[in-house]
Design an enzyme around this catalytic site. Sequence first.
Site, PDB file in Angstrom:
ATOM      1  N   LYS A 158      33.401 -59.103   7.692  1.00 43.37           N
ATOM      2  CA  LYS A 158      34.603 -59.625   7.035  1.00 43.37           C
ATOM      3  C   LYS A 158      34.574 -59.180   5.585  1.00 43.37           C
ATOM      4  O   LYS A 158      33.542 -59.299   4.912  1.00 43.37           O
ATOM      5  CB  LYS A 158      34.591 -61.169   7.090  1.00 43.37           C
ATOM      6  N   GLN A 187      29.263 -58.952  -0.271  1.00 41.95           N
ATOM      7  CA  GLN A 187      30.102 -59.757   0.620  1.00 41.95           C
ATOM      8  C   GLN A 187      29.249 -60.519   1.632  1.00 41.95           C
ATOM      9  O   GLN A 187      29.586 -61.639   2.028  1.00 41.95           O
ATOM     10  CB  GLN A 187      31.095 -58.847   1.348  1.00 41.95           C
ATOM     11  N   LYS A 224      28.039 -63.570  -0.150  1.00 43.74           N
ATOM     12  CA  LYS A 224      29.187 -64.413  -0.487  1.00 43.74           C
ATOM     13  C   LYS A 224      29.701 -65.154   0.749  1.00 43.74           C
ATOM     14  O   LYS A 224      29.917 -66.360   0.726  1.00 43.74           O
ATOM     15  CB  LYS A 224      30.306 -63.516  -1.049  1.00 43.74           C
ATOM     16  N   LYS A 269      33.232 -54.103   3.982  1.00 42.73           N
ATOM     17  CA  LYS A 269      34.221 -53.701   2.965  1.00 42.73           C
ATOM     18  C   LYS A 269      34.739 -52.322   3.318  1.00 42.73           C
ATOM     19  O   LYS A 269      34.009 -51.515   3.906  1.00 42.73           O
ATOM     20  CB  LYS A 269      33.569 -53.641   1.581  1.00 42.73           C
ATOM     21  N   GLY A 324      42.711 -57.884   1.898  1.00 43.01           N
ATOM     22  CA  GLY A 324      43.089 -57.152   0.686  1.00 43.01           C
ATOM     23  C   GLY A 324      41.988 -57.108  -0.359  1.00 43.01           C
ATOM     24  O   GLY A 324      40.968 -57.781  -0.248  1.00 43.01           O
ATOM     25  N   ASP A 325      42.194 -56.301  -1.353  1.00 43.12           N
ATOM     26  CA  ASP A 325      41.331 -56.209  -2.536  1.00 43.12           C
ATOM     27  C   ASP A 325      42.151 -55.422  -3.561  1.00 43.12           C
ATOM     28  O   ASP A 325      43.396 -55.380  -3.465  1.00 43.12           O
ATOM     29  CB  ASP A 325      40.004 -55.514  -2.193  1.00 43.12           C
ATOM     30  N   THR A 349      41.538 -66.970  -4.384  1.00 45.78           N
ATOM     31  CA  THR A 349      40.433 -66.383  -5.163  1.00 45.78           C
ATOM     32  C   THR A 349      40.498 -66.853  -6.620  1.00 45.78           C
ATOM     33  O   THR A 349      39.495 -67.316  -7.177  1.00 45.78           O
ATOM     34  CB  THR A 349      40.479 -64.847  -5.106  1.00 45.78           C
ATOM     35  N   ASN A 356      46.279 -60.033  -8.475  1.00 47.98           N
ATOM     36  CA  ASN A 356      46.253 -61.263  -7.685  1.00 47.98           C
ATOM     37  C   ASN A 356      45.268 -62.288  -8.249  1.00 47.98           C
ATOM     38  O   ASN A 356      45.618 -63.453  -8.451  1.00 47.98           O
ATOM     39  CB  ASN A 356      45.883 -60.906  -6.228  1.00 47.98           C
ATOM     40  N   SER A 381      40.390 -66.830   3.828  1.00 50.19           N
ATOM     41  CA  SER A 381      40.537 -65.829   4.891  1.00 50.19           C
ATOM     42  C   SER A 381      39.874 -66.320   6.181  1.00 50.19           C
ATOM     43  O   SER A 381      40.417 -66.151   7.272  1.00 50.19           O
ATOM     44  CB  SER A 381      39.883 -64.504   4.484  1.00 50.19           C
TER      45      SER A 381
HETATM   46  P1  NDP Z   1      44.747 -56.283  -7.859  1.00 52.00           P
HETATM   47  O1  NDP Z   1      44.948 -54.907  -7.390  1.00 52.00           O
HETATM   48  O2  NDP Z   1      45.754 -57.324  -7.542  1.00 52.00           O
HETATM   49  O3  NDP Z   1      44.549 -56.290  -9.442  1.00 52.00           O
HETATM   50  C1  NDP Z   1      43.527 -55.554 -10.022  1.00 52.00           C
HETATM   51  C2  NDP Z   1      43.627 -55.715 -11.529  1.00 52.00           C
HETATM   52  O4  NDP Z   1      42.464 -55.169 -12.133  1.00 52.00           O
HETATM   53  C3  NDP Z   1      44.810 -54.967 -12.118  1.00 52.00           C
HETATM   54  O5  NDP Z   1      45.244 -55.636 -13.272  1.00 52.00           O
HETATM   55  C4  NDP Z   1      44.176 -53.618 -12.441  1.00 52.00           C
HETATM   56  O6  NDP Z   1      44.848 -52.897 -13.444  1.00 52.00           O
HETATM   57  C5  NDP Z   1      42.819 -54.029 -12.912  1.00 52.00           C
HETATM   58  N1  NDP Z   1      41.877 -52.941 -12.670  1.00 52.00           N
HETATM   59  C6  NDP Z   1      41.583 -52.379 -11.480  1.00 52.00           C
HETATM   60  N2  NDP Z   1      40.711 -51.377 -11.642  1.00 52.00           N
HETATM   61  C7  NDP Z   1      40.456 -51.331 -12.961  1.00 52.00           C
HETATM   62  C8  NDP Z   1      39.637 -50.511 -13.739  1.00 52.00           C
HETATM   63  N3  NDP Z   1      38.890 -49.541 -13.198  1.00 52.00           N
HETATM   64  N4  NDP Z   1      39.605 -50.755 -15.077  1.00 52.00           N
HETATM   65  C9  NDP Z   1      40.367 -51.723 -15.648  1.00 52.00           C
HETATM   66  N5  NDP Z   1      41.178 -52.524 -14.939  1.00 52.00           N
HETATM   67  C10 NDP Z   1      41.217 -52.334 -13.620  1.00 52.00           C
HETATM   68  O7  NDP Z   1      43.308 -56.710  -7.318  1.00 52.00           O
HETATM   69  P2  NDP Z   1      42.673 -58.165  -7.175  1.00 52.00           P
HETATM   70  O8  NDP Z   1      43.209 -59.063  -8.220  1.00 52.00           O
HETATM   71  O9  NDP Z   1      42.782 -58.558  -5.762  1.00 52.00           O
HETATM   72  O10 NDP Z   1      41.136 -57.852  -7.444  1.00 52.00           O
HETATM   73  C11 NDP Z   1      40.519 -57.980  -8.726  1.00 52.00           C
HETATM   74  C12 NDP Z   1      39.032 -58.176  -8.563  1.00 52.00           C
HETATM   75  O11 NDP Z   1      38.790 -59.351  -7.804  1.00 52.00           O
HETATM   76  C13 NDP Z   1      38.288 -57.055  -7.836  1.00 52.00           C
HETATM   77  O12 NDP Z   1      36.984 -56.945  -8.375  1.00 52.00           O
HETATM   78  C14 NDP Z   1      38.195 -57.584  -6.415  1.00 52.00           C
HETATM   79  O13 NDP Z   1      37.123 -57.000  -5.712  1.00 52.00           O
HETATM   80  C15 NDP Z   1      37.943 -59.057  -6.693  1.00 52.00           C
HETATM   81  N6  NDP Z   1      38.219 -59.974  -5.608  1.00 52.00           N
HETATM   82  C16 NDP Z   1      39.445 -60.023  -5.017  1.00 52.00           C
HETATM   83  C17 NDP Z   1      39.705 -60.932  -4.016  1.00 52.00           C
HETATM   84  C18 NDP Z   1      41.040 -61.113  -3.418  1.00 52.00           C
HETATM   85  O14 NDP Z   1      41.214 -62.032  -2.632  1.00 52.00           O
HETATM   86  N7  NDP Z   1      42.038 -60.299  -3.755  1.00 52.00           N
HETATM   87  C19 NDP Z   1      38.632 -61.810  -3.506  1.00 52.00           C
HETATM   88  C20 NDP Z   1      37.397 -61.740  -4.258  1.00 52.00           C
HETATM   89  C21 NDP Z   1      37.221 -60.830  -5.248  1.00 52.00           C
HETATM   90  P3  NDP Z   1      45.721 -51.626 -13.048  1.00 52.00           P
HETATM   91  O15 NDP Z   1      46.971 -52.174 -12.452  1.00 52.00           O
HETATM   92  O16 NDP Z   1      45.933 -50.906 -14.314  1.00 52.00           O
HETATM   93  O17 NDP Z   1      44.896 -50.846 -12.053  1.00 52.00           O
HETATM   94  O1  2IT Z   2      35.939 -59.462  -2.375  1.00 53.86           O
HETATM   95  C1  2IT Z   2      36.457 -60.271  -1.589  1.00 53.86           C
HETATM   96  O2  2IT Z   2      35.879 -61.316  -1.258  1.00 53.86           O
HETATM   97  C2  2IT Z   2      37.795 -59.970  -1.067  1.00 53.86           C
HETATM   98  N1  2IT Z   2      38.382 -58.981  -1.464  1.00 53.86           N
HETATM   99  C3  2IT Z   2      38.404 -60.860  -0.035  1.00 53.86           C
HETATM  100  C4  2IT Z   2      37.871 -60.551   1.315  1.00 53.86           C
HETATM  101  C5  2IT Z   2      38.556 -61.264   2.453  1.00 53.86           C
HETATM  102  O3  2IT Z   2      38.182 -60.941   3.581  1.00 53.86           O
HETATM  103  O4  2IT Z   2      39.427 -62.104   2.240  1.00 53.86           O
END
Ligand code: NDP
Ligand code: 2IT
Length: 451
Positions: free
Chosen positions: A94, A115, A118, A130, A169-170, A213, A244, A383
């Site tokens: 997952k 993961q 986690k 992943k 998603g991520d 998250t 997100n 999830s």
């Molecule tokens: P999104 O795509 O919704 O947003 C990502 C954000 O981070 C954007 O503002 C993006 O800016 C910025 N970003 C991405 N790459 C870079 C980079 N190399 N340098 C600077 N800024 C960057 O993703 P999420 O919000 O879903 O994910 C954000 C983090 O949270 C990640 O580390 C992800 O693995 C983690 N995460 C997400 C989960 C989820 O449920 N979505 C769960 C657990 C962890 P820009 O638009 O300019 O790229």
């Molecule tokens: O990093 C993470 O935990 C996620 N992007 C969410 C993974 C999931 O299966 O909801």
Amino acid sequence: MAVSDHVDLPTFMEGVKKRNPGQTEFIQAVQEVAQDIYGFMEDKEAYHSAQILRRIAEPDRVVSFRVCWEDDNHNIRVQRGWRVQNNNAIGPYKGGVRFHPSVTESVLKFLAFEQTFKNSLTGLPMGGGKGGANFNPKGKSDAEVMRFCQSFMTELYRHIGPDTDVPAGDIGVGGREIGYMFGQYKRITNRWEGVLTGKGLEYGGSQMRPEATGYGAVYFLENMLKHKNDSIDGKTAVISGSGNVATHAAEQITKQGGKVLTLSDSGGFIHDPDGIDQEKIDWIKDLKNNRRGRISEYVDEFKGASYHDGERPWGVACDVALPCATQNELNKEEAKMLVDNGVIGVSEGANMPTTLDGVHVFHDAKIMYGPGKAANAGGVAVSGLEMSQNAERIAWDNERLGNMLTDLMRGIHEKCVEYGDQGDGYVDYVKGANIAGFKKVADAMLAYGVV
Ligand code: NDP
Ligand code: 2IT
């Protein structure tokens, strides 16, 4: 095997480096876990002789594949896609899917490894995986994103399934991409089943998943503060990212009476001394999700805010910090700036946003530091609840899921305290998360024998 025959930590890490040349993010993630697990295993012969850590640090499999698609100008484009299935000892693989040009096998291996711990911490039956591709959704039309997602799923579908591996998603993969991928899976297999999470509410998605998250990372912070008889109310917060996780973290900080000063994207950060309140957060969500704009546009809309091109927000003085963008976005110098400016707590919405030496700065300063694998586990936890609802063919309401999320985050915090309390009132949340996450997976692996 006698205890003295064990491979010691430096030798173990040498082996990891040798077997994974150039995979710096993966090596970094293994190093961070191994230093705690070695301490924990010291008097536990069974884990050593069954080579448990060595086995968890070797993915069950890494699938790599070509993804061809046609852009709007009829050019044929070729990307590389992956699914890393790290460990399924305690449940189906997952974990999310990331679309970003910086995606490499090393990045996905580190994410799948993290993961595993986690997902174990959530207490739900989920293994670690992943996936992703080096595809850049920025500037692409909806039709291009659709064609890419369909092509990606045309290979991925044969490796996943509701009891095998359940992606989500991520970075770069949100509701739009999940919709396109789920549609393609359904078309190819002729099966409607809970093979992806983060789906739309109309087709099997869960209430509270989009928020989970970011809200969860704030609940984790709330729990750390509560442990010290403190709260978020009245605190200033610096947050990175504007996707997100960041926008929902900002929303929950605001709900709890905190003031959010910054958000960012890969172009730079915005600083709003008046606070980024709910109305402004709603504007940013629309900017990012519907208009697909840049955070720099915020300063044209909200006067009094400034945009800092090419910079990260960690120099802005605050009480609490939530890195919610990406890995290694907060280094040693930036950690020092935060500490010098009086930060008391850091809760990671992103995965491994702080470099190893940055983590040492936080630990040396004895500030509350919640690592991503604990603090951002709310997303994958909900999830897991989406999987349960799909299996039952039922949809729970928002209130029930909200309560389950707060309970899950409280439970994760408690596990971290159980294994991370240093006895002097300081909790090493990294150690707590690593050991608690490891133990469940390790014990399941011991039960299976050598498989
Ligand atoms: P999104 O795509 O919704 O947003 C990502 C954000 O981070 C954007 O503002 C993006 O800016 C910025 N970003 C991405 N790459 C870079 C980079 N190399 N340098 C600077 N800024 C960057 O993703 P999420 O919000 O879903 O994910 C954000 C983090 O949270 C990640 O580390 C992800 O693995 C983690 N995460 C997400 C989960 C989820 O449920 N979505 C769960 C657990 C962890 P820009 O638009 O300019 O790229
Ligand atoms: O990093 C993470 O935990 C996620 N992007 C969410 C993974 C999931 O299966 O909801």
